[in-house]
Design an enzyme around this catalytic site. Structure first.
Site, PDB file in Angstrom:
ATOM      1  N   ASP A  24      22.661  19.656   2.249  1.00  0.00           N
ATOM      2  CA  ASP A  24      22.862  19.228   0.691  1.00  0.00           C
ATOM      3  C   ASP A  24      22.307  20.708  -0.119  1.00  0.00           C
ATOM      4  O   ASP A  24      21.484  21.296   0.441  1.00  0.00           O
ATOM      5  CB  ASP A  24      22.153  18.201   0.256  1.00  0.00           C
ATOM      6  CG  ASP A  24      22.621  16.798   0.807  1.00  0.00           C
ATOM      7  OD1 ASP A  24      23.560  16.823   1.592  1.00  0.00           O
ATOM      8  OD2 ASP A  24      22.216  15.801   0.292  1.00  0.00           O
ATOM      9  N   ASP A  25      22.587  20.389  -1.177  1.00  0.00           N
ATOM     10  CA  ASP A  25      22.233  21.524  -2.368  1.00  0.00           C
ATOM     11  C   ASP A  25      22.538  23.073  -2.509  1.00  0.00           C
ATOM     12  O   ASP A  25      22.414  23.576  -3.216  1.00  0.00           O
ATOM     13  CB  ASP A  25      20.723  21.465  -2.166  1.00  0.00           C
ATOM     14  CG  ASP A  25      20.108  20.069  -2.405  1.00  0.00           C
ATOM     15  OD1 ASP A  25      20.570  19.166  -2.762  1.00  0.00           O
ATOM     16  OD2 ASP A  25      18.715  20.091  -2.409  1.00  0.00           O
ATOM     17  N   HIS A  64      27.771  16.751  -4.893  1.00  0.00           N
ATOM     18  CA  HIS A  64      26.343  16.460  -5.122  1.00  0.00           C
ATOM     19  C   HIS A  64      25.782  16.573  -6.587  1.00  0.00           C
ATOM     20  O   HIS A  64      24.662  17.011  -6.753  1.00  0.00           O
ATOM     21  CB  HIS A  64      25.529  17.376  -4.042  1.00  0.00           C
ATOM     22  CG  HIS A  64      24.182  16.810  -3.760  1.00  0.00           C
ATOM     23  ND1 HIS A  64      24.013  15.436  -3.383  1.00  0.00           N
ATOM     24  CD2 HIS A  64      22.957  17.428  -3.691  1.00  0.00           C
ATOM     25  CE1 HIS A  64      22.649  15.503  -3.219  1.00  0.00           C
ATOM     26  NE2 HIS A  64      22.121  16.749  -3.300  1.00  0.00           N
ATOM     27  N   HIS A 103      21.904  18.074 -10.376  1.00  0.00           N
ATOM     28  CA  HIS A 103      20.913  17.639  -9.093  1.00  0.00           C
ATOM     29  C   HIS A 103      20.050  16.635 -10.238  1.00  0.00           C
ATOM     30  O   HIS A 103      18.685  16.529  -9.823  1.00  0.00           O
ATOM     31  CB  HIS A 103      20.147  18.530  -8.378  1.00  0.00           C
ATOM     32  CG  HIS A 103      19.848  18.067  -6.972  1.00  0.00           C
ATOM     33  ND1 HIS A 103      18.462  17.560  -6.982  1.00  0.00           N
ATOM     34  CD2 HIS A 103      20.429  18.095  -5.848  1.00  0.00           C
ATOM     35  CE1 HIS A 103      18.504  17.050  -5.744  1.00  0.00           C
ATOM     36  NE2 HIS A 103      19.457  17.413  -5.051  1.00  0.00           N
ATOM     37  N   TYR A 149      18.716  12.579  -4.041  1.00  0.00           N
ATOM     38  CA  TYR A 149      17.506  11.648  -3.763  1.00  0.00           C
ATOM     39  C   TYR A 149      17.961  10.649  -3.363  1.00  0.00           C
ATOM     40  O   TYR A 149      17.121   9.436  -2.925  1.00  0.00           O
ATOM     41  CB  TYR A 149      16.494  11.502  -5.025  1.00  0.00           C
ATOM     42  CG  TYR A 149      16.325  12.544  -5.871  1.00  0.00           C
ATOM     43  CD1 TYR A 149      15.639  13.838  -5.558  1.00  0.00           C
ATOM     44  CD2 TYR A 149      16.856  12.910  -7.247  1.00  0.00           C
ATOM     45  CE1 TYR A 149      15.200  15.038  -5.898  1.00  0.00           C
ATOM     46  CE2 TYR A 149      16.746  14.098  -7.761  1.00  0.00           C
ATOM     47  CZ  TYR A 149      15.759  15.199  -7.349  1.00  0.00           C
ATOM     48  OH  TYR A 149      15.795  16.087  -8.034  1.00  0.00           O
ATOM     49  N   HIS A 174      19.160  20.400   4.644  1.00  0.00           N
ATOM     50  CA  HIS A 174      19.498  21.062   3.322  1.00  0.00           C
ATOM     51  C   HIS A 174      19.785  22.409   3.660  1.00  0.00           C
ATOM     52  O   HIS A 174      18.764  23.065   4.340  1.00  0.00           O
ATOM     53  CB  HIS A 174      18.182  21.057   2.369  1.00  0.00           C
ATOM     54  CG  HIS A 174      17.766  19.659   1.879  1.00  0.00           C
ATOM     55  ND1 HIS A 174      17.361  18.861   2.567  1.00  0.00           N
ATOM     56  CD2 HIS A 174      18.368  18.996   0.724  1.00  0.00           C
ATOM     57  CE1 HIS A 174      17.537  17.540   2.019  1.00  0.00           C
ATOM     58  NE2 HIS A 174      17.863  17.634   0.772  1.00  0.00           N
TER      59      HIS A 174
HETATM   60 NI    NI Z   1      19.971  17.136  -3.186  1.00  0.00          NI
END
Ligand code: NI
Length: 352
Positions: free
Chosen positions: A161-162, A212, A216, A253, A303
């Site tokens: 992710d991210d 995503h 965020h 989250y 991540h």
């Molecule tokens: Ni995230």
């Protein structure tokens, strides 16, 4: 009835899978039956233990397992049914059978490699050869097109992710390519917009990309129109970089409630295993955590923006593959499972 499958050994093109079938009986008692199956990772073929043996060898083994010397027992086709056969790489064979007149009871006998060798079928000898083979090269077909039946073979979906991140994401792509593993990247729209060429590399390597959100946020704190805007801006950024609009999303989250689920308009792909890689920032902590919690069908949360996460991937992927896991993208993991917009998924549902 529930079926669980656990890889116990993998080498060459063979994965040895321990299956446990639990059925609820009419009297409310559960009956548990377990057995070993041999899965060919190239053909997807699945073979029961009985196929390891020459049919002619079975009566002798049935007689031996009843502790009757084979020479004086009349080999009978009505011998006890063999319920499980486990072949080890040294050529030894552990055979279990149900005792006549005592349903559910098991007698187990171990045959050494010398005895077992003469009983093996051609298929049994092939399995033994594979269990001793040097790690085989994967089939030369394009990995993205490789079909994996996740009902038969234990699969896991590593997700990152991210990102994308200009420094760490290419490092991860190199590791995944070397390991011939596929993964899924839940990108933020802001990072996809900042690093479009990295997002494109991810897609071109055959990995899946999910939405995503753009910035965020915790979506449960936003109004439905604001949630929609987060999703749409991200779709646009990823589509502009890769040419494709993501079909699935992951809320930051893992935060989602009914209004968020309704506003997102895509299936929400959460996770079954949380590495907490961002918290420990330590492969010595998160790699064992994932290996402890992994189960066939799981999505695993990591991540790719964390350098320490990248530092643990070689070890994690090697360990999972040596346990027999096929590392697939989320769409591969959920093949033949209809994904419903607004629904939450954590792992591939177990075979019914
Ligand atoms: Ni995230």
């Amino acid at each position: 009835m529930t079926v669980s499958a656990r890889p116990v050994q993998a080498n060459g093109t063979i994965v040895v899978v321990r299956e446990k079938v639990t059925s609820a009986g009419a009297n409310g008692m559960a009956s548990v039956r377990s057995g070993t199956v041999y899965v060919d990772t190239v053909s997807g073929g699945i073979h029961g233990g009985a196929e390891l043996l020459r049919p002619e060898a079975v009566p002798t083994i049935q007689a031996r397992i009843m502790s009757v010397p084979a020479e004086i027992a009349a080999p009978s086709p009505q011998g006890p049914p063999l319920t499980d056969l486990v072949l080890d790489p040294a050529g030894g064979l552990t055979v279990s059978a149900e005792l006549p007149g005592a349903p559910g009871s098991q007698a187990t006998m171990r045959m050494n490699a010398g005895d077992a060798g003469s009983a093996l079928s051609d298929y049994g000898r092939q399995v033994l050869e594979q269990l001793n083979a040097a790690p085989a090269p994967r089939p030369a077909t394009a990995p993205a097109l490789r079909h994996v039946n996740c009902d038969l073979v234990p699969c896991a979906a590593l997700t990152y992710d991210d990102g994308p991140d200009a420094r760490t994401t290419p490092q991860l792509l190199a590791i995944l390519a070397e390991k011939k593993a596929h993964a899924t990247f839940f990108m933020t729209g802001s990072n996809a917009a900042a690093n479009p060429s990295i997002a494109k590399q991810v897609a071109q390597a055959g990995h899946a990309i999910g939405n995503h959100t753009f910035s965020h946020p915790n979506l449960t704190k936003l109004s439905p129109p604001a949630v929609k805007t987060e999703i749409e801006r991200t779709d646009a950024a990823i589509a502009s970089a890769t040419g494709s609009i993501p079909t699935m999303m992951r809320p930051p989250y893992g935060a989602a409630d009914a209004p968020v689920q309704a506003a997102v308009g895509k299936p929400l792909m959460l996770w079954a295993v949380d590495s907490l890689d961002w918290q420990s920032k330590n492969p010595a902590v998160f790699v064992p955590k994932v290996l402890k919690e992994i189960a066939p069908g799981a999505m695993v949360l990591m991540h790719d923006v964390q350098p320490t996460t990248i530092a643990g991937q070689q070890e994690l992927i090697t360990a999972l593959q040596s346990q027999g896991y096929q590392l697939v993208s989320v769409p591969q993991l959920f093949e033949d499972v209809p994904l419903v917009p607004g629904h939450v998924y954590r792992s591939r549902p177990a075979r019914q």
